[in-house]
Design an enzyme around this catalytic site. Structure first.
Site, short mmCIF file in Angstrom:
data_model
loop_
_atom_site.label_atom_id
_atom_site.label_comp_id
_atom_site.label_asym_id
_atom_site.label_seq_id
_atom_site.Cartn_x
_atom_site.Cartn_y
_atom_site.Cartn_z
N ARG A 54 -1.40 17.57 -42.73
CA ARG A 54 -0.81 18.64 -41.90
C ARG A 54 -1.85 19.16 -40.92
O ARG A 54 -1.57 19.44 -39.77
CB ARG A 54 -0.26 19.78 -42.79
CG ARG A 54 0.09 21.03 -42.00
CD ARG A 54 1.08 21.96 -42.70
NE ARG A 54 0.81 22.15 -44.11
CZ ARG A 54 -0.19 22.88 -44.62
NH1 ARG A 54 -1.04 23.49 -43.80
NH2 ARG A 54 -0.36 22.99 -45.92
N TYR A 106 16.54 24.52 -20.47
CA TYR A 106 17.22 23.80 -21.56
C TYR A 106 17.90 24.81 -22.49
O TYR A 106 17.31 25.83 -22.86
CB TYR A 106 16.19 22.94 -22.30
CG TYR A 106 16.74 22.35 -23.58
CD1 TYR A 106 17.91 21.59 -23.57
CD2 TYR A 106 16.11 22.56 -24.80
CE1 TYR A 106 18.43 21.06 -24.74
CE2 TYR A 106 16.62 22.04 -25.97
CZ TYR A 106 17.79 21.29 -25.93
OH TYR A 106 18.31 20.78 -27.09
N ASP A 180 7.49 23.54 -18.67
CA ASP A 180 8.10 22.48 -19.48
C ASP A 180 8.21 21.27 -18.55
O ASP A 180 9.05 21.24 -17.65
CB ASP A 180 9.47 22.94 -19.99
CG ASP A 180 10.13 21.91 -20.89
OD1 ASP A 180 9.84 20.71 -20.73
OD2 ASP A 180 10.95 22.31 -21.74
N LYS A 205 11.74 12.46 -24.96
CA LYS A 205 12.41 12.01 -23.74
C LYS A 205 11.60 10.90 -23.06
O LYS A 205 11.42 9.85 -23.64
CB LYS A 205 12.64 13.23 -22.84
CG LYS A 205 13.30 14.41 -23.58
CD LYS A 205 14.68 14.09 -24.05
CE LYS A 205 15.36 15.06 -25.01
NZ LYS A 205 14.83 16.33 -25.32
#
Ligand code: PLP
Length: 387
Positions: A54, A106, A180, A205
């Site tokens: 992690r 978004y 973004d 994406k």
């Protein structure tokens, strides 16, 4: 090549090599998928830089260094999704902070702002980011963050990053401008070089590029912000697994050639739609008819693969059209090699309904993939013909 000297190389080269020296243990050319949750220690606290996955994993480190190099950032952090990246950044915000965001973002980003972080006392307001005077006027004494998408999702508005970053920093040097950069990718547009402070990505994406992985990232050259985000990455743990990191790294290797073709195909599809009698309006920054076409030419290498449009006949006709394409698959998401079509109001942006960011029910968004442009145009032609 290490992430330390990436500025010597161009983005095509960085995409293939940055952060990815051959594996020191075996000489493997491809970064291995270090599928392990923990790392042996020689004595308490004595290890080779990794303790627990992690906190850090070598496959993730390679991806983080590669993404940072592509965006020209000093630091990179990878997350389990674009929303996990955005969520981690929002955790840095304090009650009383004002966030000035674009009025077309978004739907998932708006949902997280509005349904979760607003209740922690963070103020959000939304502005038309194509209007510099409106942005200036909307900055408040407690504005700490400016949140931009460009091109925006789904209306493909283009914001002047250099001018907005300048205005925000003139207002208060402590304001941080977040971009973004999912739609443009660092190949088409470099927000940090234009004055922004932070870049976020949905690597799901174009960076991943093959619709086979979900991921996110935050890139910045601000050491304090990076340290806080790295703390949160470990403390909250929204990290990507090593296989997912590998898939994004592999996708990034072809980013430059893919983005060139996405741009070519995007323009061809937009031009076809603009000339079609059944199409009422086409929104594509690469068309001269786009209100920020000149800015897009200055700010972006090409206008990318996202095209939005309206057909004659309104939302009913739009619904019929998206059900009739054969190559363009009716699906959420974007940026993969295959072409997708969707209705944002009913799909990706459902959460904006009834808000100032509500998307027109008839707007159709396509992610133009890498199939031959003639086949893509023929598919849209047959679907439009049957309306
Ligand atoms: N930012 C933009 C511009 C997006 O389009 C998306 C998803 O569609 C996200 C962020 C969220 O990314 P993810 O789906 O990887 O969580």
């Amino acid at each position: 090549m290490t992430a330390r000297n990436p500025e010597r190389y161009k983005i095509e080269t960085l995409a293939i090599h940055a952060g990815q020296a051959p594996d020191p243990a075996t000489g493997a050319v491809m970064t291995p998928i270090y599928q392990t949750s923990t790392f042996v220690q020689q004595g308490v606290g004595e290890h080779k830089g990794y303790e627990y996955a992690r906190t850090g994993n070598p496959t993730r480190t390679a991806l983080e260094a590669c993404l940072a190099a592509l965006e020209g950032a000093a630091h990179g952090l990878a997350f389990a999704s674009g929303m996990a990246a955005i969520d981690t950044l929002l955790k840095v915000f304090d009650p009383g902070d004002h966030v000035l965001a674009g009025n077309d973002v978004y739907g998932g980003t708006f949902r997280l702002f509005d349904k979760q972080y607003k209740k922690y006392g963070i103020e959000f307001s939304y502005v038309e980011t194509t209007d510099l005077e409106a942005v200036r006027a909307a900055l408040r004494p407690n504005t700490r963050w400016v949140w931009l998408e460009t091109p925006t999702n789904p209306r493909l508005k283009v914001a002047d990053l250099r001018a907005i970053a300048q205005a925000a920093h003139d207002h208060d040097p402590a304001v941080r401008v977040v971009v973004d950069n999912t739609f443009a990718t660092p190949y088409l547009q470099q927000p940090l070089a234009l004055g922004a402070d932070v870049v976020v990505h949905s690597t799901t994406k174009y960076l991943g590029g093959h619709s086979d992985v979900v991921g996110g990232a935050v890139l910045t050259s601000d050491p304090q912000l990076h340290a806080r985000l790295a703390f949160l990455q470990n403390a909250a743990g929204a990290v990507p697994g090593p296989l997912d990191c590998f898939l994004v790294l592999r996708g990034i290797k072809t980013l430059a050639v893919r983005m060139e073709r996405h741009g070519e195909n995007g323009l061809a599809v937009a031009q076809f739609l603009a000339d079609h009698p059944q199409v009422a309006e086409v929104i594509y920054p690469g068309l001269e008819s786009h209100p920020q076409h000149a800015l897009a030419r200055r700010q972006m290498r090409n206008a990318g693969g996202m095209v939005s449009f309206f057909v004659r006949g309104g939302p009913g006709a739009a619904r019929a059209l998206v059900a009739r394409t054969r190559l363009f698959a009716l699906a959420e998401s974007l940026g993969g090699v295959e072409s997708l079509i969707e209705l944002p109001a009913a799909m990706t942006h459902g959460s904006t309904q009834g808000s100032p960011l509500e998307v027109d029910a008839g707007l159709i968004r396509v992610s133009v993939g890498l199939e031959h442009k003639d086949d893509l145009i023929a598919d849209l032609a047959q679907a439009l013909h049957s309306l």
